[in-house]
Design a protein around this motif. Structure first.
Motif, short mmCIF file in Angstrom:
data_model
loop_
_atom_site.label_atom_id
_atom_site.label_comp_id
_atom_site.label_asym_id
_atom_site.label_seq_id
_atom_site.Cartn_x
_atom_site.Cartn_y
_atom_site.Cartn_z
N MET A 425 0.83 -1.19 0.00
CA MET A 425 0.00 0.00 0.00
C MET A 425 0.87 1.24 0.00
O MET A 425 2.05 1.20 0.35
N GLY A 426 0.28 2.36 -0.41
CA GLY A 426 1.03 3.61 -0.47
C GLY A 426 1.18 4.24 0.90
O GLY A 426 0.22 4.39 1.64
N VAL A 427 2.41 4.63 1.23
CA VAL A 427 2.70 5.27 2.51
C VAL A 427 3.22 6.69 2.24
O VAL A 427 4.21 6.86 1.51
N LEU A 428 2.55 7.69 2.79
CA LEU A 428 3.06 9.06 2.72
C LEU A 428 4.07 9.22 3.85
O LEU A 428 3.71 9.22 5.03
N VAL A 429 5.34 9.34 3.49
CA VAL A 429 6.42 9.40 4.48
C VAL A 429 6.44 10.77 5.14
O VAL A 429 6.49 11.80 4.46
N GLU A 430 6.42 10.77 6.49
CA GLU A 430 6.33 12.02 7.24
C GLU A 430 7.65 12.43 7.89
O GLU A 430 7.93 13.62 8.03
N GLN A 431 8.44 11.46 8.33
CA GLN A 431 9.64 11.82 9.09
C GLN A 431 10.57 10.62 9.26
O GLN A 431 10.18 9.49 9.00
N ILE A 432 11.79 10.92 9.70
CA ILE A 432 12.69 9.87 10.14
C ILE A 432 12.14 9.31 11.45
O ILE A 432 11.68 10.05 12.31
N ASN A 433 12.17 7.99 11.58
CA ASN A 433 11.65 7.35 12.79
C ASN A 433 12.38 7.86 14.03
O ASN A 433 13.60 8.00 14.03
N GLU A 434 11.61 8.17 15.07
CA GLU A 434 12.19 8.79 16.26
C GLU A 434 13.02 7.82 17.09
O GLU A 434 13.90 8.24 17.85
N GLN A 435 12.78 6.52 16.96
CA GLN A 435 13.55 5.53 17.73
C GLN A 435 14.68 4.89 16.95
O GLN A 435 15.67 4.44 17.52
N ASP A 436 14.56 4.84 15.62
CA ASP A 436 15.56 4.15 14.78
C ASP A 436 15.78 4.97 13.51
O ASP A 436 14.92 5.02 12.63
N ALA A 437 16.94 5.61 13.42
CA ALA A 437 17.23 6.52 12.31
C ALA A 437 17.36 5.80 10.96
O ALA A 437 17.41 6.46 9.92
N SER A 438 17.41 4.46 10.98
CA SER A 438 17.47 3.73 9.71
C SER A 438 16.07 3.54 9.11
O SER A 438 15.94 3.06 7.98
N LEU A 439 15.04 3.93 9.85
CA LEU A 439 13.66 3.77 9.40
C LEU A 439 13.03 5.14 9.15
O LEU A 439 13.44 6.15 9.73
N VAL A 440 12.01 5.15 8.29
CA VAL A 440 11.16 6.31 8.14
C VAL A 440 9.76 5.93 8.60
O VAL A 440 9.40 4.75 8.65
N THR A 441 8.97 6.95 8.94
CA THR A 441 7.61 6.74 9.44
C THR A 441 6.63 7.50 8.58
O THR A 441 6.87 8.66 8.21
N GLY A 442 5.53 6.86 8.24
CA GLY A 442 4.49 7.52 7.45
C GLY A 442 3.14 6.91 7.71
O GLY A 442 2.97 6.11 8.64
N ARG A 443 2.16 7.31 6.89
CA ARG A 443 0.79 6.83 7.09
C ARG A 443 0.19 6.29 5.79
O ARG A 443 0.42 6.84 4.71
N LEU A 444 -0.59 5.23 5.93
CA LEU A 444 -1.41 4.75 4.83
C LEU A 444 -2.56 5.73 4.60
O LEU A 444 -2.83 6.60 5.43
N ASP A 445 -3.26 5.57 3.49
CA ASP A 445 -4.39 6.46 3.24
C ASP A 445 -5.49 6.28 4.28
O ASP A 445 -6.28 7.18 4.53
N ASN A 446 -5.53 5.10 4.95
CA ASN A 446 -6.53 4.88 6.00
C ASN A 446 -6.03 5.34 7.37
O ASN A 446 -6.66 5.07 8.37
N ASN A 447 -4.87 6.02 7.39
CA ASN A 447 -4.31 6.68 8.57
C ASN A 447 -3.50 5.76 9.48
O ASN A 447 -3.03 6.19 10.54
N ILE A 448 -3.30 4.52 9.11
CA ILE A 448 -2.48 3.60 9.92
C ILE A 448 -1.01 3.96 9.74
O ILE A 448 -0.54 4.23 8.63
N VAL A 449 -0.26 3.92 10.85
CA VAL A 449 1.17 4.27 10.84
C VAL A 449 2.00 3.08 10.36
O VAL A 449 1.74 1.92 10.72
N VAL A 450 3.02 3.38 9.54
CA VAL A 450 3.92 2.36 9.01
C VAL A 450 5.36 2.83 9.17
O VAL A 450 5.69 3.99 8.91
N HIS A 451 6.24 1.93 9.62
CA HIS A 451 7.68 2.18 9.69
C HIS A 451 8.37 1.24 8.71
O HIS A 451 8.05 0.05 8.66
N PHE A 452 9.31 1.76 7.95
CA PHE A 452 10.07 0.91 7.02
C PHE A 452 11.43 1.53 6.73
O PHE A 452 11.62 2.74 6.93
#
Length: 489
Positions: A425-452
């Motif tokens: 699914m499409g994730v709109l990336v919002e920021q670098i993950n606050e706990q792990d700088a190797s990950l980014v954090t974003g949201r699906l269109d249904n507002n669920i948070v995803v880290h990758f």
């Protein structure tokens, strides 16, 4: 250019907005430079936001104006100017602000030139303003929800008279000024006010008394603002109102929210459209149809406050729908959009609520199966009809019900969230993950948070991600081929 240097030099204050506020931004900038030169450094500010997304949007406007004047943004309350943008939905919100003001007083003793400002919903209550006058005389200025746009004018006056408390509270809306600087939290997404105020007068809610009656902006104004945002790099907008479903009723030529939404979907470059909050009594079949018509743009997420599953309690709350009509509405929404994510608000312990009433609420939660829910213990709010009702529920009973509700909501929410495992699914990336700088954090269109795994170059982009594992209310995923995309933009 909004301001006129000649008018500034001659002291001619424009009568019309937004030229008037542009004049005061220029004037306040001159005043601020004089203070900065005396201190030998730039002056800093911190805007602290309490409350809802409407308040968060107002704070973006406050920050934009202050930066235009010349203040430098910081994230500490040891700043030269601190503004509390307050909420008053619950009584303890007021108590929290009073407590925080005590800390600011200590800071002001260390920095006598420090300025303290208060604004937002809490300031529209006369007894609050009187309390601040009597107990917090060190506050520099106070203004309310109807004149957020006047910040530059108020700051200018406060810089000229630093020892005087300035109180500028309007009883009703006199102007709506949108064409002012804004400091958005994200460069790629933004809130957009489509209306202000509320006409519902739910028996537990103070909002209509502090935000006023409904006032809708014209579709043309809203469309132009969104087009400007898209040109500035915004890909997602959140349409904001206390009850977006009643949008347009107060316009000279009425326009439905569904019609507005349909028009916004035609704006090129806009990828995602969200909105909140929806009142169940006003959510039309026309809106459901428009949402189903534009799955590529309108996010498949609907926040639909329930408050209670008991028809008897809903009637006491003045909500104007029943348990059965709410469930029928959910059925129509799910029939048109089977995969939609539904979220809600629920109040526990409303006056007169019995165990049978509470079981009705649990029944709705089981039948609707919300992705998540904001659960609240009823807060007696002075000035509302519910505050003087008999049969206030004992605290120990409320806590027991709250714990049972929360357990059920979380169990179902985890199950609902996990239903997308394995999909891309499409994730709109919002920021670098606050706990792990190797990950980014974003949201699906249904507002669920995803880290990758990813880096800062992805921020603001919609990226196809395989949802590998669900961890309660968020996913861990891996970047995927766009060909594998099954949902999202």
């Amino acid at each position: 250019m909004l301001f006129n240097d000649e008018k500034l030099m001659t002291g001619q204050v424009p009568a019309e907005e937004p030229e008037r506020q542009a004049y005061f931004m220029k004037k306040a900038a001159q005043q601020l430079r004089e203070v900065s030169e005396r201190k030998g450094r730039p002056l800093t500010f911190d805007v602290v936001t309490f409350g809802c997304q409407m308040n968060a949007r107002d704070s973006e406007k406050l920050r934009g104006i202050l930066e235009e004047i010349g203040f430098v943004k910081t994230d500490t309350e040891e700043a030269d100017l601190v503004i509390y943008n307050t909420c008053t939905v619950r009584e303890n919100a007021n108590t929290k602000v009073y407590g925080r003001l005590g800390g600011l007083h200590s800071l002001k003793k260390q920095n006598p030139d420090m300025m303290i400002g208060l604004c937002g919903c809490m300031m529209q209550e006369k007894q609050v303003v009187e309390t601040i006058r009597k107990k917090f005389g060190f506050v520099n200025f106070i203004f309310g929800t109807y004149n957020i746009y006047k910040l530059a004018e108020i700051v200018s006056e406060s810089l000229a008279s630093p020892k005087r408390m300035i109180v500028d509270i309007q009883e009703k809306a006199e102007a709506s000024v949108e064409q002012l600087p804004i400091d958005r939290k994200y460069s790629f997404k933004s809130g957009v006010n489509i209306m202000y105020g509320c006409n519902n007068f739910c028996s537990y809610c103070i909002v209509p008394y502090v935000r006023g009656r409904e006032r809708s902006r014209t579709p043309q104004e809203i469309m132009r603002e969104i087009e400007r945002l898209v040109a500035d790099g915004v890909v997602e907008v959140m349409l904001l109102g206390q009850n977006v479903n009643s949008y347009g009723k107060t316009l000279p030529t009425p326009v439905s929210f569904a019609e507005l939404l349909d028009g916004i979907c035609e704006i090129d470059g806009l990828k995602r459209i969200r909105f909140m909050t929806s009142h169940p009594k006003d959510l039309s079949d026309e809106l459901i149809s428009v949402m189903a018509k534009h799955p590529d743009k309108i996010c498949p997420h609907l926040h639909l406050p329930l408050q209670s599953g008991s028809t008897r309690i809903l009637q006491s709350m003045n909500r104007h729908y029943t348990k059965d009509s709410y469930l029928a509405l959910v059925d129509r929404i799910r029939a048109a959009m089977p995969d939609i994510s539904l979220t809600t608000d629920i109040i526990v312990g409303y006056p007169g609520e019995t165990e049978e009433d509470f079981q009705e609420t649990l029944d709705v939660v089981r039948r609707v199966r919300y992705d998540s829910a904001f659960t609240f213990i009823y807060s007696k709010r002075s000035g509302t009809p519910a505050a003087v009702m008999e049969d206030q529920v004992p605290e120990d009973v409320i806590k027991d019900r709250f714990d049972r509700l929360l357990s059920l909501v979380q169990q179902i929410g985890r199950e609902q969230t996990a239903r997308f495992t394995g999909k891309t699914m499409g994730v709109l990336v919002e920021q670098i993950n606050e706990q792990d700088a190797s990950l980014v954090t974003g949201r699906l269109d249904n507002n669920i948070v995803v880290h990758f795994p990813g880096d800062a170059s992805l921020i603001g982009k919609i990226v196809p991600v395989r949802l590998d594992s669900c961890h309660g209310f968020y996913y861990l995923g891996t970047r995927a081929d766009s060909d594998a995309l099954v949902s999202g933009t």
